[in-house]
Design an enzyme around this catalytic site. Sequence first.
Site, PDB file in Angstrom:
ATOM      1  N   ASN A  76      -6.260  -4.322   3.331  1.00  0.00           N
ATOM      2  CA  ASN A  76      -7.427  -4.876   2.620  1.00  0.00           C
ATOM      3  C   ASN A  76      -7.579  -6.375   2.869  1.00  0.00           C
ATOM      4  O   ASN A  76      -8.692  -6.899   2.824  1.00  0.00           O
ATOM      5  CB  ASN A  76      -7.345  -4.591   1.121  1.00  0.00           C
ATOM      6  CG  ASN A  76      -6.048  -5.012   0.493  1.00  0.00           C
ATOM      7  OD1 ASN A  76      -4.972  -4.600   0.951  1.00  0.00           O
ATOM      8  ND2 ASN A  76      -6.117  -5.839  -0.537  1.00  0.00           N
ATOM      9  N   HIS A  93       0.725  -2.253   0.958  1.00  0.00           N
ATOM     10  CA  HIS A  93      -0.203  -2.527  -0.147  1.00  0.00           C
ATOM     11  C   HIS A  93       0.506  -2.841  -1.466  1.00  0.00           C
ATOM     12  O   HIS A  93       0.194  -3.830  -2.115  1.00  0.00           O
ATOM     13  CB  HIS A  93      -1.162  -1.345  -0.314  1.00  0.00           C
ATOM     14  CG  HIS A  93      -2.431  -1.691  -1.016  1.00  0.00           C
ATOM     15  ND1 HIS A  93      -3.074  -2.908  -0.881  1.00  0.00           N
ATOM     16  CD2 HIS A  93      -3.218  -0.958  -1.872  1.00  0.00           C
ATOM     17  CE1 HIS A  93      -4.175  -2.903  -1.616  1.00  0.00           C
ATOM     18  NE2 HIS A  93      -4.291  -1.751  -2.224  1.00  0.00           N
ATOM     19  N   VAL A  94       1.417  -1.984  -1.889  1.00  0.00           N
ATOM     20  CA  VAL A  94       2.184  -2.252  -3.112  1.00  0.00           C
ATOM     21  C   VAL A  94       3.388  -3.101  -2.709  1.00  0.00           C
ATOM     22  O   VAL A  94       4.157  -2.719  -1.823  1.00  0.00           O
ATOM     23  CB  VAL A  94       2.642  -0.935  -3.757  1.00  0.00           C
ATOM     24  CG1 VAL A  94       3.476  -1.218  -5.001  1.00  0.00           C
ATOM     25  CG2 VAL A  94       1.434  -0.074  -4.105  1.00  0.00           C
ATOM     26  N   HIS A  95       3.554  -4.237  -3.375  1.00  0.00           N
ATOM     27  CA  HIS A  95       4.539  -5.216  -2.936  1.00  0.00           C
ATOM     28  C   HIS A  95       5.922  -4.901  -3.488  1.00  0.00           C
ATOM     29  O   HIS A  95       6.480  -5.620  -4.321  1.00  0.00           O
ATOM     30  CB  HIS A  95       4.090  -6.623  -3.316  1.00  0.00           C
ATOM     31  CG  HIS A  95       2.756  -6.963  -2.718  1.00  0.00           C
ATOM     32  ND1 HIS A  95       1.923  -7.909  -3.221  1.00  0.00           N
ATOM     33  CD2 HIS A  95       2.108  -6.430  -1.641  1.00  0.00           C
ATOM     34  CE1 HIS A  95       0.828  -7.971  -2.489  1.00  0.00           C
ATOM     35  NE2 HIS A  95       0.916  -7.076  -1.532  1.00  0.00           N
ATOM     36  N   ASP A 111      -2.038  -5.944   6.064  1.00  0.00           N
ATOM     37  CA  ASP A 111      -2.029  -7.210   5.330  1.00  0.00           C
ATOM     38  C   ASP A 111      -1.174  -8.231   6.076  1.00  0.00           C
ATOM     39  O   ASP A 111       0.029  -8.356   5.848  1.00  0.00           O
ATOM     40  CB  ASP A 111      -1.559  -7.032   3.877  1.00  0.00           C
ATOM     41  CG  ASP A 111      -2.662  -6.451   2.997  1.00  0.00           C
ATOM     42  OD1 ASP A 111      -3.779  -6.225   3.507  1.00  0.00           O
ATOM     43  OD2 ASP A 111      -2.407  -6.232   1.795  1.00  0.00           O
ATOM     44  N   ASP A 156       2.572  -6.178   4.567  1.00  0.00           N
ATOM     45  CA  ASP A 156       2.153  -7.190   3.595  1.00  0.00           C
ATOM     46  C   ASP A 156       2.972  -8.473   3.745  1.00  0.00           C
ATOM     47  O   ASP A 156       3.497  -8.998   2.772  1.00  0.00           O
ATOM     48  CB  ASP A 156       2.268  -6.636   2.176  1.00  0.00           C
ATOM     49  CG  ASP A 156       1.475  -5.345   1.986  1.00  0.00           C
ATOM     50  OD1 ASP A 156       1.832  -4.330   2.604  1.00  0.00           O
ATOM     51  OD2 ASP A 156       0.483  -5.371   1.255  1.00  0.00           O
ATOM     52  N   HIS A 208      -2.427   1.785   5.186  1.00  0.00           N
ATOM     53  CA  HIS A 208      -2.112   0.664   4.297  1.00  0.00           C
ATOM     54  C   HIS A 208      -1.914   1.094   2.842  1.00  0.00           C
ATOM     55  O   HIS A 208      -0.950   0.725   2.204  1.00  0.00           O
ATOM     56  CB  HIS A 208      -3.187  -0.412   4.390  1.00  0.00           C
ATOM     57  CG  HIS A 208      -2.827  -1.634   3.607  1.00  0.00           C
ATOM     58  ND1 HIS A 208      -1.716  -2.406   3.899  1.00  0.00           N
ATOM     59  CD2 HIS A 208      -3.399  -2.205   2.507  1.00  0.00           C
ATOM     60  CE1 HIS A 208      -1.625  -3.393   3.030  1.00  0.00           C
ATOM     61  NE2 HIS A 208      -2.618  -3.293   2.175  1.00  0.00           N
ATOM     62  N   HIS A 242      -2.091  -0.908  -7.820  1.00  0.00           N
ATOM     63  CA  HIS A 242      -2.842  -0.090  -6.855  1.00  0.00           C
ATOM     64  C   HIS A 242      -2.633   1.400  -7.104  1.00  0.00           C
ATOM     65  O   HIS A 242      -2.720   2.208  -6.183  1.00  0.00           O
ATOM     66  CB  HIS A 242      -2.441  -0.451  -5.422  1.00  0.00           C
ATOM     67  CG  HIS A 242      -2.578  -1.913  -5.105  1.00  0.00           C
ATOM     68  ND1 HIS A 242      -3.772  -2.593  -5.265  1.00  0.00           N
ATOM     69  CD2 HIS A 242      -1.683  -2.825  -4.649  1.00  0.00           C
ATOM     70  CE1 HIS A 242      -3.591  -3.852  -4.917  1.00  0.00           C
ATOM     71  NE2 HIS A 242      -2.344  -4.021  -4.559  1.00  0.00           N
ATOM     72  N   TYR A 260      -3.015 -13.111   4.809  1.00  0.00           N
ATOM     73  CA  TYR A 260      -3.478 -13.499   3.470  1.00  0.00           C
ATOM     74  C   TYR A 260      -4.289 -14.799   3.501  1.00  0.00           C
ATOM     75  O   TYR A 260      -4.308 -15.553   2.534  1.00  0.00           O
ATOM     76  CB  TYR A 260      -2.326 -13.592   2.461  1.00  0.00           C
ATOM     77  CG  TYR A 260      -1.762 -12.232   2.102  1.00  0.00           C
ATOM     78  CD1 TYR A 260      -0.931 -11.549   2.995  1.00  0.00           C
ATOM     79  CD2 TYR A 260      -2.078 -11.609   0.894  1.00  0.00           C
ATOM     80  CE1 TYR A 260      -0.442 -10.295   2.693  1.00  0.00           C
ATOM     81  CE2 TYR A 260      -1.587 -10.352   0.589  1.00  0.00           C
ATOM     82  CZ  TYR A 260      -0.772  -9.708   1.484  1.00  0.00           C
ATOM     83  OH  TYR A 260      -0.289  -8.463   1.187  1.00  0.00           O
TER      84      TYR A 260
HETATM   85 FE   LIG Z   1      -2.923  -4.628   0.498  1.00  0.00          FE
END
Ligand SMILES: [Fe+2]
Length: 486
Positions: free
Chosen positions: A253, A375-377, A216, A187, A338, A348, A219
């Site tokens: 995503n 995915h989870v930041h 990711d 990410d 991801h 998420h 962006y």
């Molecule tokens: Fe993501």
Amino acid sequence: MGFLGSPSMASSSSSSSSSSSLSSASLYGAAFLLWVLVLNGAAVCNGGSTSPFVRKVEKSVDMPLDSDVFGVPPGYNAPQQVHITQGDHVGKAVIVSWVTQDEPGSDVVLYWSKNSEEKKEAKGKHLTYKFYNYTSGYIHHCTIRNLKFDTKYYYEVGIGQTVRRFWFVTPPEVGPDVPHTFGLIGDLGQTFDSNSTLTHYEHNPHKGQTLLFVGDLSYADHYPNYDNVRWDTWGRFTERSVAYQPWIWTAGNHEIDLAPEIGEKIPFKPYLCRYHTPNKASGSTSPLWYSIKRASAYIIVLSSYSAYAKYTPQYRWLEEELPKVNRSETPWLIVLMHSPWYNSYNYHYMEGETMRVMYEPWFVKYRVDVVFAGHVHAYERSERVSNIAYNIVNGLCTPVQDQSAPVYITIGDGGNIEGLAINMTEPQPKYSAFREASFGHAIFGIKNRTHAYYSWHRNQDGYAVEGDSLWFYNRYWHPIDESTSA
Ligand SMILES: [Fe+2]
């Protein structure tokens, strides 16, 4: 837990002899017992630790287009956004990719080993794509094959026009005790925090040799009409690392780029045009899921956003893939995806659940060592747990300690424009060993067939500081318990 030793409770239950007082005392006693149970329950549930590290919470801001890290290399039609990844199943091939902006230019890569002055030539292909009102530059992909293991190679692109030279080192021949150091970033995006993450990775004294990227990338879809110029800036930003060491790609995503409202109906189009993977070498029909061997690791990359139910291509491929892993050749079985299966942040939450239900029994059966997701930041590391006993009617739906199960690590803390995930579920679930909402990266350093040293590094610290660390013990050769919160 200081409440357990409270003298006031002890005295209240023994202060009177009247019947009403007795019943009152019984009530107090029952309440006390309940408290003890609740506290004990909390202690049982709260097995891991939530980091007390406090950071300044600031909005993540994308670096402006004229930032130096986005600079276009000088010279006519100069190759830009140069990136490499593994090009075959064992590490003897490299896919070199780059973009030329003014005209196609040459598809040739010239390359030579450090000990040889004789330049060899490989010829690739180029493509362009359109996305709404954006037209890409000429995106070149060229696979260099039959390289020697463990050898430094120089390579040049832009032949006949503006030539740029880079280098990489091939991995050692695949074998059970071959050390190799993997970096981990997810990410990433292109904010000032992203730049800090990449800088910390580059300066980490553990010196990552190959980067596992868990999805990711740019962006670009954050911008109006998914402004694909931000794919180009991301390519130029990351070149300083990925032109010199392979990044192993996982789709997230933000790679889907499905925008029917502006006529874009083909999922993953910019990502698949720009970032190639060696999927055919592992019998995969899609660049979105594949495997590679590298040194002593067998790495399986899955796609959280492609079909994975029974009978789908990804399911069938993985079903055939896992039995092929020979732990005598590649002891370390690593999976990248991801969307995490075990995640105790309020972001998420449970998005990975359906894939977990499908594939977790296989991961336990084949003793996957570690699963990295993004995915989870934020950052999170699990204990070895599984949740595979549930069969609809038996009620066994709580994760349990399982020494055949992977450790699950969420490393989606690269620093993108969406900012940190700071809200966590409380109490911390027992499966969660350590969690912290900070940007950073990690290193998975394989030493031999039994041991790997893992460390996570937050951006606020000096380059050598470890925010979390663990000796991993291989699940096939040395499956002893390394849990940290039991
Ligand atoms: Fe993501």
